[in-house]
Design an enzyme around this catalytic site. Structure first.
Site, mmCIF file in Angstrom:
data_model
loop_
_atom_site.group_PDB
_atom_site.id
_atom_site.type_symbol
_atom_site.label_atom_id
_atom_site.label_comp_id
_atom_site.label_asym_id
_atom_site.label_seq_id
_atom_site.Cartn_x
_atom_site.Cartn_y
_atom_site.Cartn_z
ATOM 1 N N GLY A 12 11.416 41.440 32.631
ATOM 2 C CA GLY A 12 10.765 40.442 33.458
ATOM 3 C C GLY A 12 11.819 39.565 34.318
ATOM 4 N N ARG A 73 11.872 47.853 32.065
ATOM 5 C CA ARG A 73 11.895 47.689 30.711
ATOM 6 C C ARG A 73 12.277 49.406 30.658
ATOM 7 N NH1 ARG A 73 10.938 42.477 29.809
ATOM 8 N NH2 ARG A 73 8.303 41.755 30.518
ATOM 9 N N ASP A 104 16.533 38.289 26.090
ATOM 10 C CA ASP A 104 17.446 38.428 25.419
ATOM 11 C C ASP A 104 17.200 40.243 25.542
ATOM 12 O OD1 ASP A 104 15.246 38.371 24.516
ATOM 13 O OD2 ASP A 104 16.066 38.353 22.762
ATOM 14 N N THR A 126 15.505 34.221 32.433
ATOM 15 C CA THR A 126 14.233 34.587 31.998
ATOM 16 C C THR A 126 12.899 33.088 32.254
ATOM 17 O OG1 THR A 126 12.861 34.735 29.957
ATOM 18 C CG2 THR A 126 14.554 34.520 29.494
ATOM 19 N N ASP A 128 11.171 32.796 29.890
ATOM 20 C CA ASP A 128 10.931 31.955 28.685
ATOM 21 C C ASP A 128 11.766 30.684 27.888
ATOM 22 O OD1 ASP A 128 9.046 34.258 28.960
ATOM 23 O OD2 ASP A 128 10.333 35.307 26.845
ATOM 24 N N ASP A 130 14.133 31.055 25.979
ATOM 25 C CA ASP A 130 14.830 31.370 24.502
ATOM 26 C C ASP A 130 15.990 31.973 24.781
ATOM 27 O OD1 ASP A 130 14.540 33.692 25.563
ATOM 28 O OD2 ASP A 130 12.618 34.730 24.157
ATOM 29 N N ARG A 172 5.861 34.770 25.930
ATOM 30 C CA ARG A 172 6.325 35.387 24.403
ATOM 31 C C ARG A 172 6.444 34.789 23.244
ATOM 32 N NH1 ARG A 172 10.139 40.660 25.281
ATOM 33 N NH2 ARG A 172 9.606 41.082 27.097
HETATM 34 P P1 ADP Z 1 14.410 40.795 28.791
HETATM 35 O O1 ADP Z 1 15.755 41.431 28.915
HETATM 36 O O2 ADP Z 1 13.738 40.112 30.238
HETATM 37 O O3 ADP Z 1 14.144 39.857 27.430
HETATM 38 P P2 ADP Z 1 12.913 42.620 27.284
HETATM 39 O O4 ADP Z 1 13.214 41.960 26.080
HETATM 40 O O5 ADP Z 1 11.525 44.173 28.041
HETATM 41 O O6 ADP Z 1 13.590 42.081 28.350
HETATM 42 O O7 ADP Z 1 14.104 44.055 27.985
HETATM 43 C C1 ADP Z 1 14.725 44.613 29.024
HETATM 44 C C2 ADP Z 1 15.169 45.555 28.611
HETATM 45 O O8 ADP Z 1 16.371 45.826 27.893
HETATM 46 C C3 ADP Z 1 14.416 46.793 27.400
HETATM 47 O O9 ADP Z 1 13.609 47.548 27.996
HETATM 48 C C4 ADP Z 1 15.487 47.864 27.135
HETATM 49 O O10 ADP Z 1 16.243 48.782 28.091
HETATM 50 C C5 ADP Z 1 16.640 47.310 26.767
HETATM 51 N N1 ADP Z 1 17.050 46.177 25.130
HETATM 52 C C6 ADP Z 1 16.183 45.499 24.938
HETATM 53 N N2 ADP Z 1 16.483 45.131 23.393
HETATM 54 C C7 ADP Z 1 17.125 46.256 23.164
HETATM 55 C C8 ADP Z 1 18.360 47.302 22.546
HETATM 56 N N3 ADP Z 1 17.878 46.517 20.470
HETATM 57 N N4 ADP Z 1 19.411 48.159 22.521
HETATM 58 C C9 ADP Z 1 19.725 48.018 23.528
HETATM 59 N N5 ADP Z 1 18.369 47.669 24.801
HETATM 60 C C10 ADP Z 1 17.754 47.353 24.298
HETATM 61 O O1 F6P Z 2 9.731 37.764 29.348
HETATM 62 C C1 F6P Z 2 8.818 37.284 30.385
HETATM 63 C C2 F6P Z 2 7.334 37.693 30.195
HETATM 64 O O2 F6P Z 2 7.477 37.063 30.634
HETATM 65 C C3 F6P Z 2 7.330 36.726 28.723
HETATM 66 O O3 F6P Z 2 7.086 35.608 29.054
HETATM 67 C C4 F6P Z 2 5.617 37.720 29.085
HETATM 68 O O4 F6P Z 2 5.254 37.780 27.450
HETATM 69 C C5 F6P Z 2 6.329 39.016 28.889
HETATM 70 O O5 F6P Z 2 7.108 38.851 29.657
HETATM 71 C C6 F6P Z 2 5.565 40.110 29.665
HETATM 72 O O6 F6P Z 2 5.662 41.301 30.115
HETATM 73 P P1 F6P Z 2 4.923 42.486 31.480
HETATM 74 O O7 F6P Z 2 5.313 42.045 32.618
HETATM 75 O O8 F6P Z 2 5.453 43.406 30.838
HETATM 76 O O9 F6P Z 2 3.810 41.788 30.275
#
Ligand code: ADP
Ligand code: F6P
Length: 320
Positions: A12, A73, A104, A126, A128, A130, A172
């Site tokens: 995000g 993502r 994360d 982020t 969040d 978190d 989240r």
């Molecule tokens: P954020 O980084 O904001 O927490 P996401 O959880 O959507 O957002 O993760 C972003 C991207 O990081 C995912 O779409 C994926 O490409 C990659 N990612 C997430 N988890 C993993 C994982 N366990 N192993 C490898 N890549 C990951």
């Molecule tokens: O991780 C950031 C965040 O904005 C969360 O707070 C929320 O749950 C999620 O991303 C929303 O994701 P998307 O933009 O894919 O709807």
């Protein structure tokens, strides 16, 4: 030897990501390194969507929300084949080290790259908040301020109409954004996923407040607890105010970064490049008690960041 670094934003978007990109780019250029921007996070990495970064390509972006590198993502990166392809793209493009700016999930991807021998450093960004390894992630402060501004407008309406507003905030599975904003806006109740909701005691509290002459109330609800409409149905007809719901949604992710986030992003961006210049690998940068620190990337999720129980108590004390 370190000659050329890549930088990407992933997950995000959050306010301050551009300030981090600018800081990474200019600090690297000052250290005699070439910088390449990777568009749309891991998706752009796999597609080889690269752009050269210069001093001027990061000009005029410092106070802009979103991310000039765009973000995504990327489900493919969740599979080992995806990560392996990422490692190949980096070496085909002579990228010696990678700076990952994201949450994360993005850091988990960075850890996978690290375990395959890629030199990588993470910058936590982020709304969040978190992630462990830092007291604050880039974008959190701005998102709290955005939510606060919206809620103070809602309070004007709530107090004029004797209404209850249930305001659903992002985060989240974490309640940091809701709790911080809830304290700041003087919410009557804050519901966070870390604590099971007690609907009966919320109703009792609201009814008691109404009997004492309180004309309206604001309930801040973290999205990880339940939806605002579900909470409204649980509270409707329980004797207190007529509930209205507002879901702030993606409004919380956009906008110019606050002063705090801009400075944080600038400091963390520079620190990330300095770590790479010192030959460090698999690390994240963070800010703890005002100091810029580094820790292994996996610290971001291995040690869970806990909500501050004093803050939770404060909501109860101050909303009598
Ligand atoms: P954020 O980084 O904001 O927490 P996401 O959880 O959507 O957002 O993760 C972003 C991207 O990081 C995912 O779409 C994926 O490409 C990659 N990612 C997430 N988890 C993993 C994982 N366990 N192993 C490898 N890549 C990951
Ligand atoms: O991780 C950031 C965040 O904005 C969360 O707070 C929320 O749950 C999620 O991303 C929303 O994701 P998307 O933009 O894919 O709807």
């Amino acid at each position: 030897m370190l000659k050329r670094i890549g930088v990407l934003t992933s997950g995000g978007d959050s306010p301050g990501m551009n300030a981090a990109i600018r800081s990474v780019t200019r600090t690297a250029l000052c250290n005699g390194l070439d910088v390449v921007g990777i568009k749309r996070g891991y998706e752009g990495l796999l597609e080889g969507d690269l752009v050269p970064m210069t001093r001027s390509s990061v000009g005029g972006i410092l106070l802009h929300g979103g991310t000039i590198l765009r973000t995504a993502r990327c489900p493919e990166f969740l599979r080992p084949e995806g990560v392996n392809a990422g490692v190949s793209r980096l070496s085909e493009n002579d990228i010696d080290a990678l700076v990952v700016i994201g949450g994360d999930g993005s850091f988990r991807g960075a850890q996978e790259l690290h375990e395959r021998g890629v030199t990588v450093v993470g910058i936590p960004a982020t709304i969040d908040n978190d992630m462990a390894g830092t007291d604050c992630t880039i974008g959190f402060d701005t998102a709290c301020n955005t939510a606060l501004e919206c809620i103070s407008k809602l309070r004007d309406t709530a107090s004029s109409h004797d209404r209850m507003f249930i305001v659903e905030l992002m985060g989240r599975n974490a309640g940091f954004l809701a709790l911080e904003t809830g304290v700041a806006c003087g919410a009557e109740s804050v519901l966070v996923p870390e604590i099971a909701p007690d609907i009966k005691s919320i109703c009792e509290k609201l009814n008691y407040a109404k009997q004492r002459g309180k004309t309206h109330s604001i309930i801040v609800l973290a999205e990880g607890v339940m939806s605002a409409s579900d909470l409204a149905s649980k509270l409707k007809g329980q004797g207190s105010y007529d509930p209205r719901i507002v879901v702030l949604g993606h409004l919380q992710r956009g906008g110019a970064p606050s002063c705090f986030d801009t400075v944080l992003a600038s400091r963390l961006g520079a620190a990330a490049v300095e770590l790479l210049a010192k030959g460090e690998k698999g690390m994240m940068v963070g800010r703890i008690n005002g100091n810029i620190v580094s820790s292994p990337i996996r610290a971001a999720w291995e040690s869970k960041r806990e909500l501050d129980s004093d803050m939770l108590r404060l909501v109860e004390t101050l909303s009598i």
